[in-house]
Design a protein around this motif. Structure first.
Motif, mmCIF file in Angstrom:
data_model
loop_
_atom_site.group_PDB
_atom_site.id
_atom_site.type_symbol
_atom_site.label_atom_id
_atom_site.label_comp_id
_atom_site.label_asym_id
_atom_site.label_seq_id
_atom_site.Cartn_x
_atom_site.Cartn_y
_atom_site.Cartn_z
ATOM 1 N N ASP A 259 -4.049 -37.015 16.422
ATOM 2 C CA ASP A 259 -4.528 -36.897 15.041
ATOM 3 C C ASP A 259 -3.412 -36.410 14.125
ATOM 4 O O ASP A 259 -3.231 -36.920 13.015
ATOM 5 C CB ASP A 259 -5.706 -35.920 14.975
ATOM 6 C CG ASP A 259 -6.898 -36.406 15.781
ATOM 7 O OD1 ASP A 259 -7.154 -37.622 15.790
ATOM 8 O OD2 ASP A 259 -7.573 -35.559 16.413
ATOM 9 N N GLU B 190 -14.436 -33.071 19.335
ATOM 10 C CA GLU B 190 -13.898 -33.320 18.002
ATOM 11 C C GLU B 190 -12.726 -32.391 17.679
ATOM 12 O O GLU B 190 -12.392 -32.194 16.523
ATOM 13 C CB GLU B 190 -15.011 -33.149 16.961
ATOM 14 C CG GLU B 190 -16.103 -34.211 17.083
ATOM 15 C CD GLU B 190 -17.337 -33.854 16.287
ATOM 16 O OE1 GLU B 190 -17.521 -32.661 16.008
ATOM 17 O OE2 GLU B 190 -18.109 -34.757 15.967
ATOM 18 N N LEU C 169 -6.608 -37.286 5.746
ATOM 19 C CA LEU C 169 -7.885 -37.952 6.012
ATOM 20 C C LEU C 169 -8.226 -38.108 7.500
ATOM 21 O O LEU C 169 -9.398 -37.919 7.873
ATOM 22 C CB LEU C 169 -7.907 -39.316 5.310
ATOM 23 C CG LEU C 169 -9.241 -40.053 5.292
ATOM 24 C CD1 LEU C 169 -10.332 -39.198 4.656
ATOM 25 C CD2 LEU C 169 -9.108 -41.384 4.541
ATOM 26 N N PRO C 170 -7.288 -38.452 8.401
ATOM 27 C CA PRO C 170 -7.656 -38.559 9.822
ATOM 28 C C PRO C 170 -8.261 -37.272 10.380
ATOM 29 O O PRO C 170 -9.175 -37.319 11.219
ATOM 30 C CB PRO C 170 -6.320 -38.888 10.501
ATOM 31 C CG PRO C 170 -5.524 -39.563 9.444
ATOM 32 C CD PRO C 170 -5.887 -38.868 8.166
ATOM 33 N N ARG D 113 -11.868 -36.677 8.580
ATOM 34 C CA ARG D 113 -12.904 -37.556 9.131
ATOM 35 C C ARG D 113 -13.429 -37.034 10.464
ATOM 36 O O ARG D 113 -14.605 -37.195 10.788
ATOM 37 C CB ARG D 113 -12.349 -38.964 9.309
ATOM 38 C CG ARG D 113 -12.348 -39.798 8.036
ATOM 39 C CD ARG D 113 -11.736 -41.141 8.290
ATOM 40 N NE ARG D 113 -11.853 -42.014 7.120
ATOM 41 C CZ ARG D 113 -11.125 -43.106 6.932
ATOM 42 N NH1 ARG D 113 -10.211 -43.456 7.835
ATOM 43 N NH2 ARG D 113 -11.293 -43.852 5.852
ATOM 44 N N LYS D 114 -12.576 -36.403 11.215
ATOM 45 C CA LYS D 114 -12.981 -35.885 12.510
ATOM 46 C C LYS D 114 -13.779 -34.585 12.368
ATOM 47 O O LYS D 114 -14.659 -34.289 13.168
ATOM 48 C CB LYS D 114 -11.748 -35.634 13.371
ATOM 49 C CG LYS D 114 -12.013 -35.722 14.869
ATOM 50 C CD LYS D 114 -10.722 -35.833 15.631
ATOM 51 C CE LYS D 114 -11.024 -36.132 17.104
ATOM 52 N NZ LYS D 114 -9.783 -36.265 17.886
ATOM 53 N N TYR E 232 -15.530 -33.633 9.472
ATOM 54 C CA TYR E 232 -16.718 -33.767 8.632
ATOM 55 C C TYR E 232 -17.343 -35.139 8.844
ATOM 56 O O TYR E 232 -16.905 -36.135 8.269
ATOM 57 C CB TYR E 232 -16.358 -33.568 7.152
ATOM 58 C CG TYR E 232 -15.713 -32.230 6.871
ATOM 59 C CD1 TYR E 232 -16.470 -31.061 6.806
ATOM 60 C CD2 TYR E 232 -14.331 -32.133 6.667
ATOM 61 C CE1 TYR E 232 -15.872 -29.840 6.546
ATOM 62 C CE2 TYR E 232 -13.728 -30.919 6.405
ATOM 63 C CZ TYR E 232 -14.507 -29.769 6.342
ATOM 64 O OH TYR E 232 -13.909 -28.550 6.090
ATOM 65 N N LYS E 233 -18.379 -35.181 9.686
ATOM 66 C CA LYS E 233 -19.063 -36.448 9.976
ATOM 67 C C LYS E 233 -20.004 -36.847 8.848
ATOM 68 O O LYS E 233 -20.269 -38.029 8.641
ATOM 69 C CB LYS E 233 -19.842 -36.325 11.287
ATOM 70 C CG LYS E 233 -18.975 -36.042 12.505
ATOM 71 C CD LYS E 233 -17.972 -37.158 12.746
ATOM 72 C CE LYS E 233 -17.171 -36.913 14.012
ATOM 73 N NZ LYS E 233 -16.159 -37.961 14.241
ATOM 74 N N TRP F 125 -4.871 -38.349 1.280
ATOM 75 C CA TRP F 125 -4.826 -39.537 2.129
ATOM 76 C C TRP F 125 -4.209 -39.211 3.489
ATOM 77 O O TRP F 125 -4.675 -39.680 4.528
ATOM 78 C CB TRP F 125 -4.034 -40.630 1.427
ATOM 79 C CG TRP F 125 -3.617 -41.780 2.287
ATOM 80 C CD1 TRP F 125 -2.363 -42.067 2.728
ATOM 81 C CD2 TRP F 125 -4.459 -42.810 2.821
ATOM 82 N NE1 TRP F 125 -2.348 -43.199 3.483
ATOM 83 C CE2 TRP F 125 -3.635 -43.688 3.570
ATOM 84 C CE3 TRP F 125 -5.818 -43.087 2.743
ATOM 85 C CZ2 TRP F 125 -4.123 -44.801 4.230
ATOM 86 C CZ3 TRP F 125 -6.303 -44.202 3.411
ATOM 87 C CH2 TRP F 125 -5.468 -45.044 4.136
ATOM 88 N N LYS G 33 -21.003 -37.705 5.196
ATOM 89 C CA LYS G 33 -20.242 -38.280 4.088
ATOM 90 C C LYS G 33 -20.123 -37.324 2.906
ATOM 91 O O LYS G 33 -19.093 -37.277 2.232
ATOM 92 C CB LYS G 33 -20.884 -39.596 3.636
ATOM 93 C CG LYS G 33 -20.670 -40.749 4.611
ATOM 94 C CD LYS G 33 -21.180 -42.047 4.026
ATOM 95 C CE LYS G 33 -20.902 -43.217 4.970
ATOM 96 N NZ LYS G 33 -21.381 -44.509 4.402
ATOM 97 N N LEU H 34 -17.499 -34.803 3.783
ATOM 98 C CA LEU H 34 -16.189 -35.440 3.728
ATOM 99 C C LEU H 34 -15.735 -35.632 2.287
ATOM 100 O O LEU H 34 -14.571 -35.396 1.947
ATOM 101 C CB LEU H 34 -16.234 -36.783 4.452
ATOM 102 C CG LEU H 34 -14.934 -37.613 4.442
ATOM 103 C CD1 LEU H 34 -13.791 -36.840 5.097
ATOM 104 C CD2 LEU H 34 -15.141 -38.953 5.147
#
Length: 279
Positions: A18, A12, A49-50, A53-54, A56-57, A46, A59, A62
């Motif tokens: 990324d 990760e 975000l990529p 997301r990587k 913080y798995k 925004w 939710k 995130l």
């Protein structure tokens, strides 16, 4: 990510791919959902975000990370791109278990956005845009279709390269970006002054070449015709465009006239001057 230890696994790790996604999002959406209260906050979150997301798995984690960046943010879009890269590096450390309070993350963003805005506005918004426009307008005034095409292609290519490079540099430096010698008050002052002078020179050249203002007023003395324009040219060529640009600058700088108001004023003066055969 190991939720117990909080360590980001090797699979990760943040990659160049990324960061490229982040750069693309920021380049195309840096003013999306812009508002007067928090300005670029949604675009910043925004764009990041990529990476989030990587990292913080979960939710909930995130959501907390996104909420952390829903605060006021505003800087010059291209030159200010290293800030996003630096924040991505800080988020990586935070996700790996480093004790970095949310207030610290936002304090770093706040500390960086001002200096980068000062440099970016002088370098990109004033100098580079004016230089690119000077070439493109010269071609366009000659009826060459490549004028606007050249501007769009050159601007987009340069903006993409600088944005991507800035995000990668910011990511490599991380929190150390805030201590960069490039961002000291002395350096910023020297850079902004130098770029302001360059911008004025370019704008002066553009005004002389593309602001066409002359007067047809003439009179006859002892059977000899004299034109006001010839007298003005003998004193200083292009003096009327200089005076007009000076008036526009004065109204905008000291009378707070908007761009649309100045445009309307220019159209009205042009029409009256043409009808009265003054200009």
């Amino acid at each position: 990510m190991n939720e117990k230890s909080g360590i980001v696994s090797k699979s990760e790790e943040i990659t160049k791919k990324d960061l490229t996604k982040v750069a693309l999002r920021w380049l195309f959406f840096n003013t999306s959902a812009w508002n007067w209260e928090r300005m670029q906050h949604i675009a910043f979150a925004w764009s990041l975000l990529p990476v989030l997301r990587k990292l913080y798995k979960n939710k909930d984690d995130l959501g907390k990370a996104l909420k952390r960046h829903m605060v006021f943010f505003n800087t010059e879009m291209v030159i200010g791109s290293p800030i996003i890269g630096a924040v991505a590096a800080i988020e990586k450390e935070k996700a790996a278990g480093e004790d970095i309070p949310d207030d610290t993350v936002n304090a770093i963003k706040s500390g960086l956005m001002g200096p980068f805005a000062a440099i970016g506005d002088s370098l990109w918004s004033s100098a580079i845009n004016a230089i690119l426009l000077s070439f493109a307008m010269g071609l366009a005034m000659q009826g060459n279709i490549f004028g606007p095409i050249l501007f769009v292609a050159a601007w987009a290519t340069l903006a993409w390269y600088v944005t991507k490079l800035g995000i990668n540099i910011g990511y490599r430096m991380g929190v150390n970006l805030i201590n960069s010698e490039f961002l000291t008050p002395e350096t910023i002052n020297k850079v902004t002054i130098s770029l302001s002078i360059l911008g004025l020179v370019v704008v002066g050249a553009l005004s002389a070449n593309f602001v066409n203002l002359t007067t047809p007023l003439k009179w006859i003395v002892q059977n000899k015709e004299t034109t006001l324009q010839s007298i003005l040219d003998s004193m200083m060529p292009k003096v009327l465009p200089l005076l007009w640009i000076g008036l526009i600058w004065y109204l905008h700088q000291y009378k707070n006239w908007s761009v649309m108001k100045l445009l309307g004023f220019t159209v009205i003066i042009g029409l009256l001057g043409s009808l009265l055969h003054i200009f």
